[in-house]
Design an enzyme around this catalytic site. Structure first.
Site, PDB file in Angstrom:
ATOM      1  N   ASP A 120       0.783  -1.251   0.000  1.00 11.24           N
ATOM      2  CA  ASP A 120       0.000   0.000   0.000  1.00 11.24           C
ATOM      3  C   ASP A 120       0.811   1.295   0.000  1.00 11.24           C
ATOM      4  O   ASP A 120       1.790   1.419   0.736  1.00 11.24           O
ATOM      5  CB  ASP A 120      -0.870   0.078   1.264  1.00 11.24           C
ATOM      6  CG  ASP A 120      -1.588  -1.186   1.592  1.00 11.24           C
ATOM      7  OD1 ASP A 120      -1.512  -2.138   0.817  1.00 11.24           O
ATOM      8  OD2 ASP A 120      -2.227  -1.223   2.651  1.00 11.24           O
ATOM      9  N   GLU A 170     -10.468  -2.827   4.007  1.00  7.65           N
ATOM     10  CA  GLU A 170      -9.178  -2.245   4.394  1.00  7.65           C
ATOM     11  C   GLU A 170      -9.045  -0.830   3.808  1.00  7.65           C
ATOM     12  O   GLU A 170      -9.792  -0.441   2.909  1.00  7.65           O
ATOM     13  CB  GLU A 170      -8.029  -3.127   3.891  1.00  7.65           C
ATOM     14  CG  GLU A 170      -8.057  -4.533   4.484  1.00  7.65           C
ATOM     15  CD  GLU A 170      -6.879  -5.405   4.051  1.00  7.65           C
ATOM     16  OE1 GLU A 170      -6.252  -6.003   4.918  1.00  7.65           O
ATOM     17  OE2 GLU A 170      -6.608  -5.491   2.837  1.00  7.65           O
TER      18      GLU A 170
END
Ligand code: FRU
Length: 497
Positions: A44, A220
Site C-alpha cells: 500500500d 481495508e
C-alpha cells in the site's frame, strides 16, 4: 589446487550473477513511469502528504526481502508526482510491532506540541501498530525536518480498542469543525469508524459507516475526502474510497462532521474495474484549489507475492486527479492521470484523424507508451485494441456493442502460471455509449496497462507479463462497422533515467 578451484568457482558464480542481473530500472517488466522501489517488496501507498513543493510517498515495504514481511514505511519524494527520489526507510519495524498502513499530516498549528522551539511544523504519521495475531492499534511517529528523519512517539498507542483487526487510519484536518478526523477500518465487521481529536493524541468516537456496497471481502484502507463537482466551481461532494479485498469501491454522498451518508442508491461503484488496483488513498495538504490526487497499489493479494519480477515487487499506479460527475444514473467518480505525466511524452509516432474502418497495425516501439483511440462504435460490433501481441500472446482492450461493455482480456497475455492469476483473465464494465462515441486512453508501461474510458468515467488497471518479442499493436473491429475518428500513439521516456 583446491583453493584455486574454489576461487575459480566463486569468480564464475559472480560473473554469471552479473550477467543475469541487469542494471536497476532496466530489468524485464520494470515500469519506466510508474513508481517502484529500487529493490524489495512494496504494497500500500501510505502517508501521502504534500509540504513545501514536495510530494511525499511512503509505502508498505519490506527492506530485507522481495516478499511481504518486516513491515516498515519506505519513503520517496517528488516535485511533480512523476520523477521520484528514493529516501531511506522512514519508519522501520519496531521490537514488538510492525508498521502497517496509515497516513501523514502536516501539523501546521503544532497541536501535538511535538515542535518545541523554532522550525518547520511537525509532519506526523498516524499508522497501525501491528502485533501479529494479537492486536492492532493506532500510533504516531513525527518528523521535525519536513519528513527526512522520524521519531516514534514514546506514548504510543494513541487509539487502542483492544482488537485484533482495527487498522489503516486516514487522518486529515476537518476544517468546518476545526479538528482532526480519522477514518479507520474495522475489517471483519466491514465497517469504517470515524474519530475526532484536537491533538492527534486523544480520540473521540463519532460514528460508523457500513456494511454497505461490496461486502464480500474484508474492508481495508478507507479514505474520506472532498471532491470537486465537475463544471460547478466551488461545489463539492464527499467521497469514501476503500478496499473490500481484493478490489476497491467508492461511495459518494455527504459528511456532516460526524456521519457519512451514501448516495450510491444501491450501486456498487469502483475507482478501478480491473484486477490490479488496491489500497488507493488521496494526498493530504495539497495546495488549495488543487483537485484530490490518489495513488493505488498495482497488484492483487490473490497472487501479489508470486509475480515474476525482481529485484523489486509491485508498482504504484499513475497518480490520478479526482472529481465527481452527476449522471442520469447518479454520481460517478472521474479519474484522470495527473497532467505532469504528459511531460514524459516523446514525439507522436501516429497522429491521424478519420482513419476509417481499416485495421491498423504497428510495432509498439518499446514498452512505455500512451495510445488514444476515438471510435464511433457501430451496432453489434466489437471495437478492439490488441496490444503486447506476439505469436501466441496478446492483451485485448475494447468495447463490445452487443454486451454493451468495455472489456480487458489478459487471458492470453503471458505464461505466468499462478492459478489465481489465470482465473482472473477477463474484466468488463457495463457502459452505454452516447451515439456510439468511445474514447480509450491506454497507458502502457512494461506490462502495466491502465485504461481510461471516456476521459476517466471508468478505469481498468491490469498487469501482464508478456515476452520481450510481444511487441505488436493492432487496432480494428470485428465487423468493420466502427470507424476510428482519432488515433494518437506516443512513446514515453523513462522517469528513472
Ligand atoms: C492492505 C493491508 C492493510 C495493512 C497492510 C499491511 O493491503 O492489508 O490493511 O495495513 O496491507 O501490509
Amino acid at each position: 589446487m583446491k583453493k584455486f578451484a574454489t576461487l575459480l568457482l566463486c569468480f564464475g558464480a559472480m560473473l554469471s550473477l552479473h550477467a543475469q542481473d541487469k542494471p536497476l530500472y532496466e530489468e524485464p517488466w520494470r515500469p519506466q513511469y510508474h513508481f517502484t522501489p529500487a529493490r524489495n517488496w512494496m504494497n500500500d501507498p501510505n502517508g501521502l502528504v504534500y509540504l513545501d513543493s514536495t510530494y511525499h510517498l511512503f509505502y508498505q515495504h519490506n527492506p530485507f526481502a522481495n516478499q511481504w514481511g518486516h513491515m516498515s514505511w519506505g519513503h520517496a519524494v517528488s516535485n511533480d508526482l512523476v520523477h521520484w527520489k528514493h529516501l531511506p526507510v522512514a519508519i522501520p519495524e519496531q521490537q514488538d510491532y510492525r508498521i502497517f498502513s496509515g497516513s501523514a499530516v502536516v501539523d501546521v498549528n503544532n497541536t501535538t506540541g511535538f515542535r518545541k522551539g523554532e522550525g518547520p511544523p511537525p509532519m506526523v504519521a498516524v499508522f497501525t501498530a501491528h502485533q501479529e495475531g494479537k492486536n492492532q492499534s493506532q500510533s504516531l511517529a513525527y518528523s521535525l525536518d519536513k519528513g527526512e528523519t522520524w521519531t516514534v512517539y514514546d506514548k504510543n498507542p494513541v487509539l487502542d480498542l483492544g482488537k485484533r483487526d482495527f487498522r489503516d487510519p486516514k487522518v486529515s484536518w476537518y476544517e468546518p469543525g476545526g479538528y482532526w478526523l480519522m477514518t479507520v477500518s474495522q475489517p471483519i465487521e466491514k465497517q469504517i469508524s470515524f474519530f475526532r481529536s484536537p491533538d492527534l493524541k486523544s480520540w473521540t468516537h463519532l460514528s460508523e459507516f457500513g456494511p454497505e456496497g461490496d461486502t464480500t471481502g474484508i474492508w481495508e484502507c478507507p479514505d474520506l475526502f472532498r471532491a470537486p463537482i465537475e463544471g460547478q466551481p466551488g461545489k463539492y461532494k464527499w467521497v469514501i474510497m476503500q478496499s473490500p479485498s481484493p478490489y476497491m469501491q467508492y461511495f459518494i454522498g455527504e459528511f456532516d462532521g460526524t456521519r457519512f451518508k451514501s448516495e450510491n442508491k444501491g450501486r456498487i461503484l469502483r475507482p478501478d474495474y480491473g484486477p490490479d488496483y488496491y489500497a488507493a488513498v488521496t494526498y493530504n495538504d495539497l495546495p488549495s484549489g488543487m483537485a484530490p490526487v490518489s495513488i493505488g497499489w498495482v497488484n492483487n493479494w490473490r497472487y501479489a507475492g508470486d509475480i515474476p519480477v525482481k529485484p523489486w515487487k509491485s508498482a504504484m499506479s499513475m497518480p490520478r486527479s479526482l472529481s465527481v460527475r452527476q449522471t442520469k444514473k447518479g454520481w460517478v467518480l472521474i479519474s484522470q492521470p495527473v497532467y505532469a505525466l504528459k511531460e514524459l511524452e516523446l514525439e507522436k509516432m501516429v497522429d491521424r484523424k478519420d482513419v476509417g474502418i481499416f485495421p491498423f497495425g504497428m510495432p509498439q516501439a518499446g514498452g512505455s507508451w500512451h495510445l488514444t483511440v476515438e471510435w464511433s462504435v457501430g451496432d453489434s460490433d466489437r471495437a478492439q485494441i490488441r496490444l503486447a501481441k506476439g505469436r501466441v500472446h496478446e492483451t485485448v482492450v475494447g468495447y463490445d456493442a452487443v454486451r454493451k461493455e468495455v472489456f480487458l482480456d489478459r487471458s492470453k497475455a503471458d505464461d505466468f502460471a499462478n492459478s489465481e492469476y489465470r482465473k482472473m483473465g477477463k474484466w468488463s464494465i457495463p457502459m452505454e455509449l452516447e451515439k456510439g462515441q468511445l474514447k480509450l486512453d491506454i497507458w502502457y508501461d512494461q506490462g502495466i496497462v491502465e485504461v481510461y474510458v471516456n476521459d476517466g468515467q471508468a478505469v481498468l488497471t491490469a498487469q501482464v507479463f508478456p515476452d520481450e518479442q510481444d511487441q505488436e499493436l493492432r487496432i480494428g473491429s470485428q465487423r468493420s462497422r466502427s470507424p476510428i475518428r482519432d488515433l494518437v500513439f506516443v512513446p514515453l521516456r523513462s522517469a528513472w533515467k
